[in-house]
Design a protein around this motif. Sequence first.
Motif, short mmCIF file in Angstrom:
data_model
loop_
_atom_site.label_atom_id
_atom_site.label_comp_id
_atom_site.label_asym_id
_atom_site.label_seq_id
_atom_site.Cartn_x
_atom_site.Cartn_y
_atom_site.Cartn_z
N GLU A 31 0.88 -1.18 0.00
CA GLU A 31 0.00 0.00 0.00
C GLU A 31 0.91 1.23 0.00
OE1 GLU A 31 -3.64 1.64 -0.32
OE2 GLU A 31 -3.34 -0.51 0.01
N VAL A 32 0.76 2.09 -1.01
CA VAL A 32 1.63 3.25 -1.16
C VAL A 32 0.77 4.51 -1.11
CG1 VAL A 32 3.26 4.43 -2.70
CG2 VAL A 32 3.23 1.94 -2.57
N LYS A 33 1.20 5.49 -0.36
CA LYS A 33 0.53 6.79 -0.30
C LYS A 33 1.20 7.69 -1.33
CE LYS A 33 -1.90 10.11 1.71
NZ LYS A 33 -3.11 10.45 1.10
N LEU A 34 0.46 8.05 -2.40
CA LEU A 34 1.03 8.88 -3.45
C LEU A 34 1.03 10.35 -3.03
CD1 LEU A 34 -0.68 7.33 -6.60
CD2 LEU A 34 1.67 7.02 -5.85
N PRO A 35 2.06 11.09 -3.42
CA PRO A 35 2.06 12.53 -3.17
C PRO A 35 0.92 13.20 -3.95
CG PRO A 35 4.25 11.78 -3.79
CD PRO A 35 3.32 10.63 -3.98
N SER A 36 0.35 14.24 -3.41
CA SER A 36 -0.81 14.89 -4.04
C SER A 36 -0.47 15.42 -5.43
CB SER A 36 -1.33 16.01 -3.14
OG SER A 36 -0.36 17.02 -3.00
N GLU A 37 0.76 15.85 -5.66
CA GLU A 37 1.15 16.36 -6.99
C GLU A 37 1.07 15.24 -8.04
OE1 GLU A 37 2.20 18.93 -9.92
OE2 GLU A 37 1.68 19.43 -7.86
N MET A 38 1.51 14.04 -7.69
CA MET A 38 1.43 12.91 -8.62
C MET A 38 -0.02 12.55 -8.91
SD MET A 38 4.50 10.34 -7.46
CE MET A 38 4.21 9.16 -8.75
N MET A 39 -0.86 12.59 -7.88
CA MET A 39 -2.28 12.28 -8.07
C MET A 39 -2.93 13.31 -8.99
SD MET A 39 -4.71 10.21 -7.54
CE MET A 39 -4.18 9.16 -6.23
N LYS A 40 -2.60 14.58 -8.82
CA LYS A 40 -3.16 15.64 -9.68
C LYS A 40 -2.74 15.43 -11.13
CE LYS A 40 -3.50 19.18 -6.13
NZ LYS A 40 -2.94 20.43 -5.60
N ARG A 41 -1.47 15.07 -11.36
CA ARG A 41 -1.00 14.82 -12.73
C ARG A 41 -1.72 13.63 -13.36
NH1 ARG A 41 5.51 15.91 -12.74
NH2 ARG A 41 5.34 18.10 -12.13
N ALA A 42 -1.89 12.58 -12.60
CA ALA A 42 -2.58 11.39 -13.10
C ALA A 42 -4.03 11.73 -13.45
CB ALA A 42 -2.53 10.27 -12.07
N GLN A 43 -4.71 12.50 -12.60
CA GLN A 43 -6.09 12.89 -12.88
C GLN A 43 -6.15 13.78 -14.12
OE1 GLN A 43 -6.94 14.54 -9.00
NE2 GLN A 43 -8.17 12.74 -8.43
N HIS A 44 -5.17 14.69 -14.29
CA HIS A 44 -5.14 15.56 -15.46
C HIS A 44 -4.98 14.73 -16.74
CE1 HIS A 44 -4.26 18.92 -18.06
NE2 HIS A 44 -3.13 18.32 -18.43
N ILE A 45 -4.09 13.74 -16.70
CA ILE A 45 -3.89 12.88 -17.87
C ILE A 45 -5.19 12.16 -18.22
CG2 ILE A 45 -2.73 10.78 -18.69
CD1 ILE A 45 -0.25 11.75 -17.08
N ILE A 46 -5.87 11.65 -17.22
CA ILE A 46 -7.12 10.92 -17.45
C ILE A 46 -8.17 11.85 -18.06
CG2 ILE A 46 -9.06 9.78 -16.30
CD1 ILE A 46 -6.95 8.54 -14.40
N ARG A 47 -8.31 13.06 -17.51
CA ARG A 47 -9.32 14.00 -18.03
C ARG A 47 -9.01 14.42 -19.46
NH1 ARG A 47 -8.28 17.45 -13.80
NH2 ARG A 47 -8.85 16.34 -11.95
N THR A 48 -7.74 14.67 -19.79
CA THR A 48 -7.42 15.14 -21.13
C THR A 48 -7.44 14.03 -22.17
OG1 THR A 48 -5.05 14.91 -20.68
CG2 THR A 48 -6.03 17.08 -20.31
N LYS A 49 -7.21 12.81 -21.78
CA LYS A 49 -7.18 11.69 -22.74
C LYS A 49 -8.50 10.95 -22.84
CE LYS A 49 -2.89 12.29 -23.82
NZ LYS A 49 -2.53 12.78 -25.13
N SER A 50 -9.44 11.23 -21.96
CA SER A 50 -10.73 10.53 -21.98
C SER A 50 -11.58 11.03 -23.14
CB SER A 50 -11.48 10.76 -20.67
OG SER A 50 -10.80 10.15 -19.61
N THR A 51 -12.31 10.11 -23.73
CA THR A 51 -13.23 10.43 -24.83
C THR A 51 -14.37 9.42 -24.82
OG1 THR A 51 -13.38 10.82 -27.21
CG2 THR A 51 -11.97 9.02 -26.49
N ASP A 52 -15.39 9.66 -25.61
CA ASP A 52 -16.49 8.71 -25.73
C ASP A 52 -15.97 7.45 -26.42
OD1 ASP A 52 -18.30 10.39 -24.52
OD2 ASP A 52 -18.95 11.29 -26.41
N PHE A 53 -16.50 6.32 -25.99
CA PHE A 53 -16.09 5.04 -26.56
C PHE A 53 -16.66 4.89 -27.95
CE2 PHE A 53 -17.05 0.50 -27.24
CZ PHE A 53 -15.75 0.04 -27.34
#
Length: 158
Positions: free
Chosen positions: A58-80
Amino acid sequence: MIRDAMSREAVVGLARVVLSSCERVFLVEPTGGGLRGIALRFAHELWNASEYFSEIPEVKLPSEMMKRAQHIIRTKSTDFDPALLEDHYRSALQRILRKKQARPRAAASHQTVAREHRQPYGCAPAQHRRRTPGKARARRQEAGRGEARRTSPDNHLA
């Protein structure tokens, strides 16, 4: 009728279906103008997730890494779009069939003529079949093999 009644009652059904020689349980639910089936798994086919993931710490990610991961998901997400998926097996089969259809076919009259001129198996002209039994026996005796004998297919290995 059944689909509409299932929709009004807000229920789904269970069905047993045989696919590829395996019985599967299907969840059947009303969807739009039809019914949708979803394959379910039997209890013996399910595995406890903790058995697979217990070794991952179990790893606690730094908040900056979590924000970057969420940004990548939001920008790369599209309708299937199902058109992006390709059935490679079907595509290969279609290519093979197109190639076969594109081949020129041999003229049927040529094949028919060739078949007519062939002698049926075992019906060779008499002069080709005629052998003097005495000569064959003499040749075998000269070679030291003695009398003619039949052997089983397994005997040649001995």
